[in-house]
Write an enzyme that holds these catalytic residues in place. Sequence first.
Site, mmCIF file in Angstrom:
data_model
loop_
_atom_site.group_PDB
_atom_site.id
_atom_site.type_symbol
_atom_site.label_atom_id
_atom_site.label_comp_id
_atom_site.label_asym_id
_atom_site.label_seq_id
_atom_site.Cartn_x
_atom_site.Cartn_y
_atom_site.Cartn_z
ATOM 1 N N ARG A 148 -5.823 12.461 -6.393
ATOM 2 C CA ARG A 148 -7.060 11.762 -6.044
ATOM 3 C C ARG A 148 -8.206 12.757 -5.830
ATOM 4 O O ARG A 148 -9.333 12.521 -6.270
ATOM 5 C CB ARG A 148 -6.754 10.956 -4.780
ATOM 6 C CG ARG A 148 -7.867 10.292 -4.097
ATOM 7 C CD ARG A 148 -8.309 9.028 -4.793
ATOM 8 N NE ARG A 148 -9.224 8.340 -3.903
ATOM 9 C CZ ARG A 148 -10.434 8.778 -3.612
ATOM 10 N NH1 ARG A 148 -10.900 9.859 -4.181
ATOM 11 N NH2 ARG A 148 -11.205 8.116 -2.769
ATOM 12 N N TYR A 203 -15.302 -11.307 -0.782
ATOM 13 C CA TYR A 203 -15.968 -10.046 -1.175
ATOM 14 C C TYR A 203 -17.180 -10.299 -2.078
ATOM 15 O O TYR A 203 -18.181 -9.594 -1.991
ATOM 16 C CB TYR A 203 -14.978 -9.102 -1.870
ATOM 17 C CG TYR A 203 -14.025 -8.449 -0.894
ATOM 18 C CD1 TYR A 203 -14.436 -7.393 -0.082
ATOM 19 C CD2 TYR A 203 -12.717 -8.901 -0.762
ATOM 20 C CE1 TYR A 203 -13.574 -6.806 0.826
ATOM 21 C CE2 TYR A 203 -11.839 -8.322 0.147
ATOM 22 C CZ TYR A 203 -12.283 -7.270 0.939
ATOM 23 O OH TYR A 203 -11.435 -6.701 1.843
ATOM 24 N N ARG A 226 0.809 -1.226 0.000
ATOM 25 C CA ARG A 226 0.000 0.000 0.000
ATOM 26 C C ARG A 226 0.848 1.285 0.000
ATOM 27 O O ARG A 226 0.416 2.307 0.520
ATOM 28 C CB ARG A 226 -0.973 0.026 1.186
ATOM 29 C CG ARG A 226 -1.993 -1.090 1.164
ATOM 30 C CD ARG A 226 -2.944 -0.947 -0.007
ATOM 31 N NE ARG A 226 -4.043 -1.888 0.074
ATOM 32 C CZ ARG A 226 -5.273 -1.573 0.440
ATOM 33 N NH1 ARG A 226 -5.585 -0.349 0.743
ATOM 34 N NH2 ARG A 226 -6.210 -2.489 0.460
ATOM 35 N N ARG A 241 -2.767 6.718 0.086
ATOM 36 C CA ARG A 241 -3.153 7.891 0.873
ATOM 37 C C ARG A 241 -2.092 8.457 1.793
ATOM 38 O O ARG A 241 -2.280 9.544 2.312
ATOM 39 C CB ARG A 241 -4.417 7.557 1.680
ATOM 40 C CG ARG A 241 -5.617 7.420 0.782
ATOM 41 C CD ARG A 241 -6.794 6.854 1.535
ATOM 42 N NE ARG A 241 -6.525 5.479 1.948
ATOM 43 C CZ ARG A 241 -7.377 4.736 2.632
ATOM 44 N NH1 ARG A 241 -8.533 5.250 3.000
ATOM 45 N NH2 ARG A 241 -7.086 3.509 2.962
ATOM 46 N N ASP A 258 -6.685 -2.393 -7.738
ATOM 47 C CA ASP A 258 -7.269 -3.031 -6.562
ATOM 48 C C ASP A 258 -7.567 -4.482 -6.894
ATOM 49 O O ASP A 258 -7.778 -4.834 -8.054
ATOM 50 C CB ASP A 258 -8.558 -2.313 -6.129
ATOM 51 C CG ASP A 258 -8.876 -2.619 -4.678
ATOM 52 O OD1 ASP A 258 -8.396 -1.907 -3.793
ATOM 53 O OD2 ASP A 258 -9.581 -3.627 -4.425
HETATM 54 O O1 1CP Z 1 0.333 0.527 -3.156
HETATM 55 C C1 1CP Z 1 -0.292 -0.520 -3.347
HETATM 56 O O2 1CP Z 1 -0.203 -1.487 -2.572
HETATM 57 C C2 1CP Z 1 -1.058 -0.675 -4.626
HETATM 58 C C3 1CP Z 1 -2.461 -0.451 -4.550
HETATM 59 C C4 1CP Z 1 -3.450 -1.387 -3.850
HETATM 60 C C5 1CP Z 1 -3.387 -2.757 -3.522
HETATM 61 C C6 1CP Z 1 -2.236 -3.724 -3.657
HETATM 62 C C7 1CP Z 1 -4.731 -0.926 -3.501
HETATM 63 C C8 1CP Z 1 -5.193 0.453 -3.662
HETATM 64 N N1 1CP Z 1 -5.458 -1.999 -3.056
HETATM 65 C C9 1CP Z 1 -4.668 -3.127 -3.037
HETATM 66 C C10 1CP Z 1 -5.047 -4.490 -2.646
HETATM 67 C C11 1CP Z 1 -6.262 -4.713 -1.831
HETATM 68 N N2 1CP Z 1 -7.485 -4.109 -1.946
HETATM 69 C C12 1CP Z 1 -6.359 -5.708 -0.841
HETATM 70 C C13 1CP Z 1 -5.254 -6.676 -0.499
HETATM 71 C C14 1CP Z 1 -4.211 -6.084 0.356
HETATM 72 C C15 1CP Z 1 -4.604 -5.802 1.771
HETATM 73 O O3 1CP Z 1 -4.985 -6.741 2.497
HETATM 74 O O4 1CP Z 1 -4.495 -4.625 2.174
HETATM 75 C C16 1CP Z 1 -7.654 -5.663 -0.297
HETATM 76 C C17 1CP Z 1 -8.223 -6.514 0.813
HETATM 77 C C18 1CP Z 1 -8.367 -4.644 -1.013
HETATM 78 C C19 1CP Z 1 -9.776 -4.251 -0.827
HETATM 79 C C20 1CP Z 1 -9.897 -2.822 -0.467
HETATM 80 N N3 1CP Z 1 -9.683 -1.783 -1.340
HETATM 81 C C21 1CP Z 1 -10.166 -2.276 0.808
HETATM 82 C C22 1CP Z 1 -10.378 -3.072 2.094
HETATM 83 C C23 1CP Z 1 -11.800 -3.119 2.476
HETATM 84 C C24 1CP Z 1 -12.077 -4.002 3.657
HETATM 85 O O5 1CP Z 1 -12.384 -5.182 3.468
HETATM 86 O O6 1CP Z 1 -12.021 -3.501 4.790
HETATM 87 C C25 1CP Z 1 -10.161 -0.871 0.684
HETATM 88 C C26 1CP Z 1 -10.452 0.163 1.730
HETATM 89 C C27 1CP Z 1 -9.821 -0.578 -0.686
HETATM 90 C C28 1CP Z 1 -9.639 0.753 -1.289
HETATM 91 C C29 1CP Z 1 -8.273 1.096 -1.752
HETATM 92 N N4 1CP Z 1 -7.488 0.303 -2.548
HETATM 93 C C30 1CP Z 1 -6.291 0.931 -2.808
HETATM 94 C C31 1CP Z 1 -6.352 2.212 -2.161
HETATM 95 C C32 1CP Z 1 -5.272 3.251 -2.220
HETATM 96 C C33 1CP Z 1 -7.584 2.300 -1.509
HETATM 97 C C34 1CP Z 1 -8.127 3.490 -0.729
HETATM 98 C C35 1CP Z 1 -9.036 4.258 -1.619
HETATM 99 C C36 1CP Z 1 -8.818 5.735 -1.592
HETATM 100 O O7 1CP Z 1 -7.851 6.267 -2.189
HETATM 101 O O8 1CP Z 1 -9.645 6.396 -0.978
#
Ligand code: 1CP
Length: 340
Positions: free
Chosen positions: A39, A153, A26, A30, A76
Amino acid sequence: MKLKNDLILKAAKGQNVERTPVWLMRQAGRILPEYRKIRNSLSGFKELVETPQLAAEVTIQPVDILKVDAAIIFSDILVIPESMGLKYEMIEKKGPFFSKTISNRNDINALNVSNVEDHLSYVFEAIKITKHELSGRVPLIGFAGAPWTILAYMVEGQGSKTFSKAKSFLYREPELAHLLLNKITEITIKYLKLQIKAGADLVQVFDSWAGILSPEYYEEFGLKYLEIICNSINEVPKTIFSKGAFFALEKMNGLNCETIGLDWTMSIKNATQTFNNKTLQGNLDPCVLYGDYNTIEKKTKEMLHKFENYRHIANLGHGVYPDTDPEKVKCFIESVKSYK
Ligand code: 1CP
């Protein structure tokens, strides 16, 4: 194009490296004001993911600003359910939401596993642009969610603490669960291969909800499909990150992958004794980065010391938390780079 910094690829393959490579899960996101600026100028998260030029830009930001040893493509894991026919929304401050979910055989039969090349063309385009703009500075990591986490999901429809709807699906409808997991596995293999074709130098599979299953259920509904994915991809090194699955580490030693991700609850000593012929990635508690600079440096060096003489890629034990100070992230990265 030849890579100028290929530390992470060498470490993944178990070759000698002059120092431990470092990146953060990640890292593109943010924590960086530069990310928030882009964003905030858009309608939302999805517009950023689906606009290749901008996705490439935020993918490269951590390489320029934080000086990490790898980029990870900004996307994502939920683009896969969407490609199969379940559209997701990303609700501000809440997370993902699916208005249509999977509950019966008809829902699964209606899913589409073809045309991923067209449906997710924006991801492949973003990878191509990123590779071009990185011009070999560091490798690019592609990724996907693991079949169990994606099923979670698709059945639950949103994030959850317990994912009890998704878990109960495994108990109530095991045959349908396998049908769905097979479909997800099939499209995920295609998806990862297309990311590699577009330029990904290494791929990581995120099984974020591995730790909520019992050992028996994780073997049957999780590892079984990770094994198929690992055996189907041989073009680049693969990392499997099964968050919370300390109980499965011994079994994971048998997976056909180069690297295993560890979360911060997993004992490094235990892991280095469990695995042979694998690289380990991780595993600093993301909350260490809320500490002061001395604490971050001390805890990072203690971690590196525990991995000493073992194939290692430094990272956190899960994604960096969004309210982490980027200067603290830099301190973590510097501590790895200066470790002797
Ligand atoms: O920098 C990086 O790692 C690349 C971007 C990335 C990756 C690898 C994002 C951007 N998402 C992911 C993978 C991801 N997405 C996972 C697996 C990794 C982990 O466990 O953290 C999961 C479970 C998700 C699902 C997801 N997407 C969630 C979790 C929801 C929950 O179940 O509680 C959320 C909040 C997101 C949104 C998201 N994805 C990525 C970002 C930067 C964001 C935030 C959105 C924003 O900018 O407001």
